[in-house]
Design an enzyme around this catalytic site. Sequence first.
Site, short mmCIF file in Angstrom:
data_model
loop_
_atom_site.label_atom_id
_atom_site.label_comp_id
_atom_site.label_asym_id
_atom_site.label_seq_id
_atom_site.Cartn_x
_atom_site.Cartn_y
_atom_site.Cartn_z
N HIS A 167 -6.21 6.64 -8.68
CA HIS A 167 -5.34 7.02 -7.56
C HIS A 167 -6.03 6.80 -6.22
CE1 HIS A 167 -3.19 9.08 -10.82
NE2 HIS A 167 -4.36 9.60 -11.12
N SER A 297 -11.40 -10.51 14.69
CA SER A 297 -10.31 -10.00 15.50
C SER A 297 -10.48 -10.52 16.92
CB SER A 297 -10.32 -8.46 15.51
OG SER A 297 -9.44 -7.95 16.52
#
Length: 492
Positions: A167, A297
Site C-alpha cells: 500500500h 526542470s
Amino acid sequence: MEGRTHSSGSGVAEDEHSRYRSPLVSRYASKEMAFNFSEEKKFTTWRKLWIYLAKAQKDLGLAVTEEQVREMEEGLAAGVDWARAAAEERRLRHDVMAHVHTFAHACPNAAPIIHLGSTSCYVGDNTDLIMLRDGFNILLPKLARVIHRLANFAEKYADLPTLGFTHFQPAQLTTVGKRACLWLQELVMDEGNLRYARNNLRFRGVKGTTGTQASFLQLFHGDHSKVEELDRMVTEMAGFKKSYLVTGQTYSRKVDIDSLTVLSSLGATVHKICTDIRLLANLKEIEEPFEKDQIGSSAMPYKRNPMRSERCCSLARHLMALISNPLHTAANQWLERTLDDSANRRISLPEAFLTADIILSTLQNITEGLVVYPKVIQRHISQELPFMATENIIMAMVQAGGNRQDCHEKIRVLSQEAAAVVKQEGGDNDLIARIRGDPYFSPILGQLDTLMDPQTFIGRAPQQVVRFLAEEVRPILEPYRNQMEENVDLEL
C-alpha cells in the site's frame, strides 16, 4: 513528398514541418521497426509474394515461363515507381490493383500472370502476417536484453536490504535484488507470451476470394492435390511452416487480437516497473540514468525528473489501450469479410509494435544505468526497523526471564513516544535509544545490535534471487546469447 515544399492548394506551403507526423516514428521508434511497417517493406513484399505465386504455379505446370519470373525478379530489384503507383491509385481507387498495374508496367511480359487467381488479401493479409512475424523478431531480442540487464542488476543487489512496501506503506524488509526479480518475473512471462504468439502465427496462404480456393481449382482443372501443393509451396517460400487451413477472404482477425494482447500485456509490465522506479526516485533510493547536461526542470534546476520512466508509462498506456481495436474489429467481421477493418488495422497494428519497440528500447537504457543509493536506503530502514524489531526484542526478553505481557506494554508505550517524535516533531526514530535507557531491558542490551541487523529481517530473499535467476531467467536468455551486446543511447 516527404521533405519537399509544395502548395497544398489552400495557399499554405507544406514541408515536413508543416504536416503532422506521428512521433512514434519521427521521435522515438528504432529504424528497424519503422522500416518493418514502411511502404517500402509493404509493397516490395507484395512483389515478392507475386513472384512466389508465379514460381509455384510454373513448377506445378501452369503457363508461366522462366523468363516471366526472371523479369518479375528484375522488377523487384529495380524498386517501386512511387509516382506511377500514386497516380494509379488515384485513378483506380484500389491500392492492390494500383500496384499490380505499376508492377506490370515494369514487367510487361509478365503482366498477364501477375496476381493470377488471387484476391487482394493474398498480398494484403499475407504481408501483414509477415510484418507481425518480423515485428516479433525485432522485439524479442530487445526484451531479452532488458531481462539480461535487469538480471545482472538483481544479482548485484541480491542481498542489499531495503524497505518493502505494501500500500506504499513501509512493510517487512526485502532486498533491492529481490524487488528487481518481481519485475523480472513479469518480463520473463512476457518473453514466453511474445515467443508463443510469434511461433503460433501461420500464413494465410493461397486461398482465393472467399477462402474456398475455387479460382485455383479452376486453374488446375480440378486437381485438388496441386491446389494444396501450391498453398504449401508459397507458404514455405514466405518462411512459414504452416498456413491456416480455413480462411474467409481474410485470415481470422482473432490473430490480431492474440498479437496485440501479448503486446498490451507487455505494456502493463513496463508501466508497473517504471512506476516503481518513479516512486523509488521520489524516495531517492534508486534513479534512472541522468545525462551530464540533462535538464530536469526549466524552473527548478535541482530537479532530476525520471523522464525516461515517465515516457515508458505514457507510451505503455497507449499500448494497453490499443487492444480494444482488434477486439472490436474481430467482433464486427461479417461472414467471409467486411472492409471496415482496413483503416483501423493500418493504424493499430503498426502502432502497437512501434510503441512496444520504443518502450523496450527506453527500458533497456534505464536498466543499463540504474543508480542505487545504499546510504539513503539504510537511512529509511533505520527509521522503520526499530518498530519492526519489537517482536524480536520481546522474544529475547522472554528468553532472558521476562514476562511477555509486561514487556509488550513497556514497548507499546515507548513505541508511541518514539512515533510522536517522528510524526509530530519531525525527528528521527529514537525507540532503540529509549529501550537502551530503560533499566527494564538491561538483560538484553548486549543483543540489541544483533536484533537490529537488517540482514536478519530479509528472510530468504538473497537465496530466492539466486535460484530464480539460475532456473528461470538465465535459461531463456540462451537463444539470444549472440544478441546481448547492443546498448541503447537515446537521442531524446
